[in-house]
Every structure is written in structure tokens, then in C-alpha cells.
Design a protein around this motif. Structure first.
Motif, mmCIF file in Angstrom:
data_model
loop_
_atom_site.group_PDB
_atom_site.id
_atom_site.type_symbol
_atom_site.label_atom_id
_atom_site.label_comp_id
_atom_site.label_asym_id
_atom_site.label_seq_id
_atom_site.Cartn_x
_atom_site.Cartn_y
_atom_site.Cartn_z
ATOM 1 N N GLY A 92 0.829 -1.192 0.000
ATOM 2 C CA GLY A 92 0.000 0.000 0.000
ATOM 3 C C GLY A 92 0.862 1.240 0.000
ATOM 4 N N LEU A 93 0.219 2.379 0.031
ATOM 5 C CA LEU A 93 0.908 3.663 -0.052
ATOM 6 C C LEU A 93 0.541 4.526 1.139
ATOM 7 C CD1 LEU A 93 2.529 5.802 -1.775
ATOM 8 C CD2 LEU A 93 0.294 6.495 -2.712
ATOM 9 N N VAL A 94 1.559 5.067 1.819
ATOM 10 C CA VAL A 94 1.353 6.031 2.897
ATOM 11 C C VAL A 94 1.558 7.432 2.327
ATOM 12 C CG1 VAL A 94 2.052 6.759 5.203
ATOM 13 C CG2 VAL A 94 2.258 4.354 4.556
ATOM 14 N N LEU A 95 0.601 8.325 2.555
ATOM 15 C CA LEU A 95 0.639 9.651 1.918
ATOM 16 C C LEU A 95 1.455 10.660 2.730
ATOM 17 C CD1 LEU A 95 -3.033 9.928 0.595
ATOM 18 C CD2 LEU A 95 -1.008 8.883 -0.466
ATOM 19 N N ASN A 96 2.697 10.293 3.030
ATOM 20 C CA ASN A 96 3.626 11.240 3.643
ATOM 21 C C ASN A 96 4.285 12.087 2.561
ATOM 22 O OD1 ASN A 96 3.286 10.520 6.392
ATOM 23 N ND2 ASN A 96 4.584 8.719 6.101
ATOM 24 N N ASN A 97 4.933 13.173 2.958
ATOM 25 C CA ASN A 97 5.621 14.016 1.987
ATOM 26 C C ASN A 97 6.702 13.248 1.246
ATOM 27 O OD1 ASN A 97 4.335 16.616 2.243
ATOM 28 N ND2 ASN A 97 5.216 16.747 4.288
ATOM 29 N N SER A 98 7.293 12.260 1.913
ATOM 30 C CA SER A 98 8.366 11.472 1.309
ATOM 31 C C SER A 98 7.874 10.576 0.181
ATOM 32 C CB SER A 98 9.054 10.623 2.387
ATOM 33 O OG SER A 98 8.088 9.923 3.153
ATOM 34 N N THR A 99 6.566 10.390 0.051
ATOM 35 C CA THR A 99 6.013 9.594 -1.051
ATOM 36 C C THR A 99 5.161 10.444 -1.986
ATOM 37 O OG1 THR A 99 4.044 8.974 0.229
ATOM 38 C CG2 THR A 99 5.953 7.503 0.362
ATOM 39 N N GLY A 100 5.174 11.760 -1.787
ATOM 40 C CA GLY A 100 4.385 12.641 -2.641
ATOM 41 C C GLY A 100 3.272 13.362 -1.925
ATOM 42 N N GLY A 101 3.037 12.996 -0.654
ATOM 43 C CA GLY A 101 1.999 13.673 0.122
ATOM 44 C C GLY A 101 0.613 13.441 -0.454
ATOM 45 N N LEU A 102 -0.205 14.474 -0.407
ATOM 46 C CA LEU A 102 -1.583 14.364 -0.916
ATOM 47 C C LEU A 102 -1.576 14.596 -2.431
ATOM 48 C CD1 LEU A 102 -3.407 16.361 1.912
ATOM 49 C CD2 LEU A 102 -3.050 13.887 1.741
ATOM 50 N N MET A 120 -3.613 7.470 5.023
ATOM 51 C CA MET A 120 -3.420 8.906 5.140
ATOM 52 C C MET A 120 -2.069 9.159 5.835
ATOM 53 S SD MET A 120 -5.682 10.859 3.759
ATOM 54 C CE MET A 120 -6.278 9.903 2.360
ATOM 55 N N PRO A 121 -1.576 10.410 5.849
ATOM 56 C CA PRO A 121 -0.233 10.671 6.390
ATOM 57 C C PRO A 121 -0.048 10.080 7.783
ATOM 58 C CG PRO A 121 -1.090 12.627 5.327
ATOM 59 C CD PRO A 121 -2.213 11.642 5.344
ATOM 60 N N THR A 122 1.148 9.568 8.016
ATOM 61 C CA THR A 122 1.483 8.985 9.315
ATOM 62 C C THR A 122 2.532 9.864 9.997
ATOM 63 O OG1 THR A 122 3.086 7.483 8.258
ATOM 64 C CG2 THR A 122 0.849 6.647 8.633
ATOM 65 N N ILE A 150 1.106 17.547 7.506
ATOM 66 C CA ILE A 150 0.039 17.425 6.516
ATOM 67 C C ILE A 150 -1.301 17.270 7.217
ATOM 68 C CG2 ILE A 150 -0.806 16.148 4.509
ATOM 69 C CD1 ILE A 150 2.005 14.960 4.217
ATOM 70 N N THR A 151 -2.284 17.978 6.738
ATOM 71 C CA THR A 151 -3.657 17.817 7.203
ATOM 72 C C THR A 151 -4.558 17.639 5.997
ATOM 73 O OG1 THR A 151 -5.489 18.827 8.437
ATOM 74 C CG2 THR A 151 -4.013 20.321 7.256
ATOM 75 N N VAL A 152 -5.707 17.015 6.207
ATOM 76 C CA VAL A 152 -6.623 16.762 5.085
ATOM 77 C C VAL A 152 -7.731 17.796 5.016
ATOM 78 C CG1 VAL A 152 -6.141 14.285 5.052
ATOM 79 C CG2 VAL A 152 -8.017 15.158 6.471
ATOM 80 N N VAL A 153 -7.697 18.776 5.910
ATOM 81 C CA VAL A 153 -8.747 19.801 5.936
ATOM 82 C C VAL A 153 -8.156 21.186 5.713
ATOM 83 C CG1 VAL A 153 -10.238 18.451 7.464
ATOM 84 C CG2 VAL A 153 -8.595 20.051 8.448
ATOM 85 N N ASP A 161 -9.958 19.677 -1.647
ATOM 86 C CA ASP A 161 -10.375 19.144 -2.940
ATOM 87 C C ASP A 161 -9.448 18.022 -3.410
ATOM 88 O OD1 ASP A 161 -12.549 20.815 -3.056
ATOM 89 O OD2 ASP A 161 -11.572 22.308 -4.340
ATOM 90 N N VAL A 162 -8.150 18.173 -3.157
ATOM 91 C CA VAL A 162 -7.198 17.165 -3.601
ATOM 92 C C VAL A 162 -7.436 15.838 -2.867
ATOM 93 C CG1 VAL A 162 -5.365 17.745 -1.946
ATOM 94 C CG2 VAL A 162 -4.774 16.801 -4.188
ATOM 95 N N VAL A 163 -7.874 15.920 -1.633
ATOM 96 C CA VAL A 163 -8.197 14.708 -0.880
ATOM 97 C C VAL A 163 -9.447 14.057 -1.458
ATOM 98 C CG1 VAL A 163 -8.849 13.794 1.392
ATOM 99 C CG2 VAL A 163 -7.068 15.549 1.205
#
Length: 312
Positions: A92-102, A120-122, A150-153, A161-163
Motif C-alpha cells: 500500500g501507499l502512505v501519503l507522507n511528503n516522502s512519497t508525494g503527500g496528498l 493517510m499521512p502517518t 500534513i492535514t486533510v482539511v 479538494d485534492v483529498v
């Protein structure tokens, strides 16, 4: 980090259950939270060893999780080499900045390469960074380039919107959405939006550990349709142990066995291996009064359903 008293209490209860009982219940188990290597952090087992040990225990499947890259593209290669062992392998993919973030483009590509879970980001979520300032919760033991949280809101508390675009991709591929290390308030916003957009598989990892859940939140989240995973490493004979055995029972009962699973969340050095952590968790649950059927649901059937495996 570990509580010596809690760890000793876990050891004592684990010792009351025979290995044969735990080994029988480990057969067919699915661990959706394996931290094998290579990784930016030291790991006790690599991905191949994790599969080999799972196969030796008769387990049915494992999910590889790394905070800073996705194992999903490597699964076909691993399956060619290790497929004969009969263990289903997932990435799977973790949405941290190191993998591209959101980044919806990264999510789209990874899902098309077979990723079955999007966290979502860890370690680089705003909540994780705030919660780790004293290294008492969700701390990292590796020093990467400083990352913005990183926040999703947005500033009004509305899902970005990107989320929403990412959620649409997760729904399209019927993948699992994990809350990562977001704050419980963000998770409620995220999951409501996800369900509205057709995401069917919702997962909360270790809700009481750094995510600021209450027991009421766990119960309501389970009723909402989310799957609640407890991390074995927080309860067993592990250097990450921070909860008493009684708290494990309470955390499971808050969601109910029908909505619960156990993932090892292991693979770190100086800790039990993922397989051994699952074995200890099985013993601990039995010692706490959960039935064999309860344990089978939490380590085999529930995670299998979540990942889309038929129940044998």
C-alpha cells in the motif's frame, strides 16, 4: 517508551496459554500491518523473511507497510519468487511528503500498480508531529529532512479538494482507506466524505495511540462501518508496550469483536517478529477471556474480509 509493569503483566498472561493453542489459531491469520525492510529505519526482518516466517506459521496473508515508500510495485516480483509458499502479499501507499503527500497522481499510479491500501499521512501528519514533541507518542527514530505537517482539511475544517480526488480513486479501485495518524476530528471528516464518495473499506489503526480517540469515538466509528485494528506491539512483550492487558480488552470491546482485528505493527529491531507478535497477541486475548472464535475473527476472518479474501 515501554511500561515495565505493563510489559511484565503481558508476559505473565501470555505464559498461561499453550503454544499449541496459539499456533492453531495463527493458521490462516492475515496481518495487515507488517513493518519489514528495507526501510529508512532498522528492521529485524526483510520482506522476503516476513513472508517465509508467515508461511512457516501457516498464515494466509500479510500487508507490507513502510512510511516512506510503497512495496506494491514489487509484489509481482516477490510473488514470482515466493508465491509457492501460499502467502498472499499486499502493498500500500502512505501519503507522507516522502512519497508525494496528498498527490492524486501518485495515488492513481500506485493503485494501478496493485496497491490495496492507502494510508493517510502517518509520521508526517500534522497530528503526528504535534503529538511527538516530547517523544511520548508516535515518535520516529530516524531523522529525515524536516517535513511540514500534513492535514486533510482546510482552515475552515473542510476536506481539501485534492483529498476528495484521492478518495474518488480509492473508491474506483475498491481499495482500503486508512486514517493513518490523523487526529480523530480529521478522521471523522475524512470518513464521512469517503463514504459519500463510495469508499467501502475504512480502517482505523491503533485508535487510542496518538490519534486522540475516546472509547465513545471507537464505538461510534465501528457503528459507522469502520474496521478498528489494534496494534499487537502496544500490548505484548514489546519495547513499544504502553498499555496494560486490561486496556487491550477494553479497546477491543469498545468496537466489538465483530468490528475488530489485530495487526502486529512489528518488524522493528529489538522487538518480537511480526509472527511472534501475532502469536503473543493471540495468547493475550485468550488469557483475557476472549474465546477462540473471537480470536479467529480478529486475526483471520475480519482482516481477510477487509482486504477482499474469501473466508475459508
Amino acid at each position: 517508551m515501554a511500561s515495565a509493569n505493563h510489559r511484565e503483566a503481558a508476559r505473565e498472561l501470555i505464559a498461561t496459554i499453550d503454544d499449541d493453542v496459539a499456533n492453531r489459531l495463527l493458521k490462516g491469520a492475515v496481518d495487515l500491518h507488517v513493518h519489514s525492510g528495507p526501510s529508512t529505519m532498522p528492521r529485524q526482518v526483510d520482506h522476503f523473511q516476513a513472508v517465509e516466517e508467515a508461511a512457516a506459521a501457516g498464515m494466509r496473508g500479510i500487508m507490507f507497510k513502510d512510511h516512506h515508500y510503497s512495496v506494491a510495485p514489487f509484489i509481482p516480483i516477490m510473488d514470482r519468487v515466493l508465491g509457492h509458499l501460499g502467502v498472499a502479499m499486499y502493498g500500500g501507499l502512505v501519503l507522507n511528503n516522502s512519497t508525494g503527500g496528498l498527490n492524486p497522481f501518485v495515488v492513481d499510479a500506485q493503485l494501478k500498480q496493485g496497491a490495496r491500501l492507502v494510508w493517510m499521512p502517518t509520521a508526517q501528519s500534522a497530528n503526528h508531529i504535534r503529538s511527538s514533541h516530547r517523544k511520548t507518542r508516535l515518535a520516529s527514530n530516524v531523522q529525515l529532512k524536516p517535513s511540514p505537517g500534513i492535514t486533510v482539511v482546510d482552515s475552515y475544517g473542510e476536506i481539501l479538494d485534492v483529498v476528495k480526488e484521492i478518495l474518488d480513486s480509492i473508491a474506483e479501485f475498491d481499495a482500503i482507506l486508512s486514517s493513518g495518524h490523523l487526529h480523530v476530528w480529521e478522521i471523522w471528516k475524512l470518513f464521512h466524505e469517503a463514504k459519500k464518495r463510495g469508499v467501502k473499506r475504512l480502517l482505523v489503526n491503533h485508535p487510542m495511540y496518538g490519534l486522540h480517540f475516546t472509547y465513545e469515538d471507537i464505538a461510534e466509528m465501528a457503528e459507522f462501518g469502520a474496521h478498528i485494528e489494534q496494534s499487537a506491539c502496544l500490548y505484548v512483550d514489546s519495547r513499544f508496550n504502553v498499555y496494560s492487558p486490561q486496556e487491550l480488552k477494553e479497546h477491543i470491546e469498545a468496537a466489538g469483536v465483530a468490528h475488530s482485528s489485530i495487526g502486529s505493527d512489528l518488524g522493528q529491531v529489538d522487538n518480537p517478529t511480526p509472527v511472534e507478535g501475532m502469536r503473543q497477541a493471540i495468547k493475550l486475548c485468550l488469557a483475557l477471556g476472549f474465546s477462540e472464535d473471537d480470536v479467529r475473527l480478529m486475526v483471520r476472518d475480519n482482516p481477510a474480509r477487509l482486504i477482499g479474501l474469501d473466508i475459508e
